[in-house]
Design an enzyme around this catalytic site. Structure first.
Site, PDB file in Angstrom:
ATOM      1  N   CYS A   1     -20.620  31.898  -5.040  1.00  0.00           N
ATOM      2  CA  CYS A   1     -20.267  31.558  -3.824  1.00  0.00           C
ATOM      3  C   CYS A   1     -18.948  32.444  -3.360  1.00  0.00           C
ATOM      4  CB  CYS A   1     -20.084  29.945  -3.548  1.00  0.00           C
ATOM      5  SG  CYS A   1     -18.665  29.646  -4.224  1.00  0.00           S
TER       6      CYS A   1
ATOM      7  N   ARG B   1     -45.441  45.196  16.974  1.00  0.00           N
ATOM      8  CA  ARG B   1     -44.677  46.221  16.224  1.00  0.00           C
ATOM      9  C   ARG B   1     -44.183  45.587  15.056  1.00  0.00           C
ATOM     10  NH1 ARG B   1     -47.697  47.711  19.312  1.00  0.00           N
ATOM     11  NH2 ARG B   1     -47.648  49.783  20.717  1.00  0.00           N
TER      12      ARG B   1
ATOM     13  N   CYS C   1      -9.709  44.163  12.897  1.00  0.00           N
ATOM     14  CA  CYS C   1      -9.603  45.148  13.909  1.00  0.00           C
ATOM     15  C   CYS C   1      -8.480  45.146  14.677  1.00  0.00           C
ATOM     16  CB  CYS C   1     -10.829  44.612  14.779  1.00  0.00           C
ATOM     17  SG  CYS C   1     -12.404  44.146  14.033  1.00  0.00           S
TER      18      CYS C   1
ATOM     19  N   GLU D   1     -10.342  32.078   6.660  1.00  0.00           N
ATOM     20  CA  GLU D   1     -10.348  30.478   7.031  1.00  0.00           C
ATOM     21  C   GLU D   1     -11.760  29.865   7.230  1.00  0.00           C
ATOM     22  OE1 GLU D   1      -7.182  29.244   9.568  1.00  0.00           O
ATOM     23  OE2 GLU D   1      -7.807  27.056   9.136  1.00  0.00           O
TER      24      GLU D   1
ATOM     25  N   ASP E   1     -18.230  30.177  19.450  1.00  0.00           N
ATOM     26  CA  ASP E   1     -17.259  31.270  19.573  1.00  0.00           C
ATOM     27  C   ASP E   1     -16.019  30.487  20.170  1.00  0.00           C
ATOM     28  OD1 ASP E   1     -16.522  34.310  19.054  1.00  0.00           O
ATOM     29  OD2 ASP E   1     -15.189  33.669  20.743  1.00  0.00           O
TER      30      ASP E   1
ATOM     31  N   CYS F   1     -15.916  31.648  -5.679  1.00  0.00           N
ATOM     32  CA  CYS F   1     -16.064  32.389  -6.970  1.00  0.00           C
ATOM     33  C   CYS F   1     -15.667  33.850  -6.848  1.00  0.00           C
ATOM     34  CB  CYS F   1     -17.568  32.537  -7.277  1.00  0.00           C
ATOM     35  SG  CYS F   1     -18.263  30.944  -7.734  1.00  0.00           S
TER      36      CYS F   1
ATOM     37  N   ASP G   1     -13.989  36.447  12.224  1.00  0.00           N
ATOM     38  CA  ASP G   1     -13.351  37.380  12.245  1.00  0.00           C
ATOM     39  C   ASP G   1     -12.155  37.022  11.041  1.00  0.00           C
ATOM     40  OD1 ASP G   1     -11.796  35.876  13.598  1.00  0.00           O
ATOM     41  OD2 ASP G   1     -11.165  37.283  15.159  1.00  0.00           O
TER      42      ASP G   1
HETATM   43 ZN    ZN Z   1     -18.323  29.226  -6.453  1.00  0.00          ZN
END
Ligand code: ZN
Lengths: 338, 77
Positions: A166, A7, A181, A128, A55, A169, A125
């Protein structure tokens, strides 16, 4: 299962050719929380050749309303998300090579995973790590798909090295007060829409349909209000330190110091030792039992102290739950673990 | 007159989705500073802006009839 992708390849955007490409590709997902889990499940079902998911946390009961890969038992057993995710995803599709890695994603350890990676999907999340992903994407010329959500809001943007601006920027300084959250709550539909937009972009990239990519930053509020699409071309900066002519990838400067980090809004401090440690959980259990009730699985050992709870990971990381104060966490760490 | 749209947490902080202000001709950064001061919004410097659905830099000018959207960073996942 001959026709499991029938599909999907019947859809004209993918086709037989696109499905063949998808079957050859390798995707790295940073974060196995709500967004990471939802993206991972869709990409594994779609038949991607290899999915690696990283994680640093373990499953908690407060994750279950939105993190689709995990069960009550995973929360009861404090199973690291990367481990629980790997188990679940393997049961979903044996065609896909699945690797779950329980670690705190940083510039050095993520860079070592990039060898055969065609795409990075952001399931993190915090900014950094997103700035690290951004620099790695530029350095190794790998596209990445950002996703973020909180409350009923979500946003996504597809960063293509050499083509689009990026993250550096777009956001010249790293936000320290993003809507999270923990501060704004989160509802599962905001996760599912954000992840669906990310996976859709991922399928276009993996199937080789680059012309179909969205090319705009999408922002929505699933509870009220209209979605907003923003044209990002003005964001590109010629002197950007991550994608400009004179670049030095500012987020890849490694730090080998012991690092203490307040996990925002979670009443938790993470301590990452300067050198990788490997704890012997059975002898550690013997030591910590004198201070409080200890529970352990092969990956995490927890100890319930009077006012705090410690979680010690195999790789040496420690979470001190019950405080936002770095000094307090440090004291407890040194008293009990060093 | 310019139209200002607020998103995500900014909308909660300011208590409405949009407002109209007589500020045509100012730069994006001056408009951010003015909003921060008059509406007690502490995080405006970290907020992304878009004029008429195009990403705007801090030194871009907001002209009469423009719609400017302020988008604070969403970080969760
Ligand atoms: Zn950049």
């Amino acid at each position: 299962m001959e026709d499991r992708y029938a599909r999907q390849q019947l859809f004209s955007g993918i086709g037989k050719e696109g499905q063949k490409h998808i079957r050859e590709k390798s995707v790295l997902i940073i974060g196995a929380g709500a967004l990471g889990g939802a993206n991972a499940e869709m990409l594994v079902r779609a038949g991607v050749r290899k999915v690696t998911i990283v994680d640093r946390d373990y499953v908690d009961a407060s994750n279950l309303h939105r993190q689709q890969l995990y069960t009550e038992q995973d929360a009861k057993d404090n199973i690291p998300k990367a481990i629980a995710a790997e188990q679940r995803l393997r049961a979903v599709n044996t065609d896909t090579e699945i690797k779950g890695i329980a670690m705190d994603a940083k510039a050095d350890n993520v860079e070592s995973l990039l060898e055969d990676v065609d795409l990075i999907v952001d399931g993190s999340d915090n900014y950094e790590i997103r700035f690290i992903i951004n620099d790695l994407s530029q350095k190794h010329h790998i596209p990445w798909i950002m996703g973020a959500c909180a409350g009923s809001n979500g946003m996504s943007y597809t960063f293509l090295p050499g083509e689009t601006p990026c993250l550096q920027c777009v956001l010249p300084s790293m936000p320290d007060v993003g809507m999270s959250c923990e501060t704004s709550g989160i509802i599962a539909p905001a996760v599912q829409i954000t992840a669906s937009i990310q996976t859709t972009e991922a399928l276009k990239l993996l199937a080789g349909r680059w012309n179909d990519l969205r090319k705009k930053l999408l922002l929505f509020d699933v509870w009220q209000g209209q979605p907003l699409s923003i044209n990002m071309f003005h964001a590109k900066k010629a002197d950007c330190p991550s994608c400009g002519e004179q670049r030095d990838y500012p987020s890849l400067r490694y730090s080998f110091e012991t690092k203490l980090e307040v996990l925002c809004g979670r009443d938790t401090v993470q301590i990452r030792p300067s050198h990788k440690k490997e704890y012997d959980f059975s002898s550690l259990e013997g030591v910590l039992e004198k201070h409080g009730k200890v529970r352990r699985n092969p990956y995490v050992l927890t100890c319930l102290l009077h006012d705090y709870r410690l979680a010690v990971f195999q790789d040496g990381r420690v979470l001190v739950h019950g405080t936002n104060e770095v000094e307090k966490a440090k004291t407890i760490y040194h008293q009990l673990l060093s | 007159m310019i139209k200002v749209l607020f998103f995500a947490r900014l909308q909660e902080e300011i208590g409405k989705e949009s407002m109209e202000v007589e500020k045509a001709g100012v730069s994006v950064s001056d408009l951010k500073k003015w909003l921060a001061a008059t509406h007690h919004l502490p995080h405006m410097t970290q907020t992304m802006a878009a004029i008429n659905e195009n990403y705007a830099n801090d030194d871009d000018i907001v002209n009469e009839g423009d719609t400017i959207a302020f988008i604070p960073p969403v970080s969760g996942g």
